[in-house]
Write a protein that holds these residues in place. Structure first.
Motif, PDB file in Angstrom:
ATOM      1  N   CYS A   1     -36.690   1.806  37.013  1.00 31.17           N
ATOM      2  CA  CYS A   1     -36.370   2.815  35.995  1.00 31.17           C
ATOM      3  C   CYS A   1     -35.630   2.187  34.806  1.00 31.17           C
ATOM      4  N   ASP A   2     -34.828   1.153  35.061  1.00 32.37           N
ATOM      5  CA  ASP A   2     -34.155   0.436  33.973  1.00 32.37           C
ATOM      6  C   ASP A   2     -35.153  -0.370  33.151  1.00 32.37           C
TER       7      ASP A   2
ATOM      8  N   ALA B   1     -37.198   1.828  30.739  1.00 34.91           N
ATOM      9  CA  ALA B   1     -36.437   2.261  29.560  1.00 34.91           C
ATOM     10  C   ALA B   1     -36.600   1.304  28.381  1.00 34.91           C
TER      11      ALA B   1
END
Length: 115
Positions: A59-60, A63
């Motif tokens: 998820c990082d 981004a």
């Protein structure tokens, strides 16, 4: 000149050819690595991961890119398949980091191409 005969100026033209000591499996492995690096997003992911001191959650990583999680996950899968990143499951999330041994293998492959 007889059929099948070699012209004098052509004789020995290939005698100095050095046969590389690279096996077909090794060439296939290198091709996998180079294919993985042949995508700007995959290369960007690798650069991002290399700059980190700790593994990053998918998820990082998502981004930092304009693509969604499925596209990034697919690219991570390719990098992982090439041995350039490793993955570790932590609960529901998978965390990725650069594989030093995978990068060294890529480096050695490139080094073999330098005369």
């Amino acid at each position: 000149m007889a059929h099948g005969a070699v012209a004098p100026e052509m004789r020995g033209c290939c005698e100095s050819v050095i046969r590389p000591q690279v096996s077909p499996p090794e060439l296939a492995r290198w091709a996998s690595i180079f294919r993985a690096l042949d995508d700007p997003t995959r290369l960007g992911i690798l650069v991002l991961l290399a700059a980190q001191r700790r593994p990053l959650c998918v998820c990082d990583i998502v981004a930092y890119f304009s693509q969604g999680q499925p596209a990034i996950f697919h690219r991570l899968t390719v990098l992982r398949g090439a041995g350039l990143v490793t993955a570790e499951r932590r609960g529901l999330w998978v965390h990725y980091r650069v594989s030093p041994s995978g990068l060294m293998e890529a480096w050695r492959a490139i080094g073999r191409l330098i005369p």
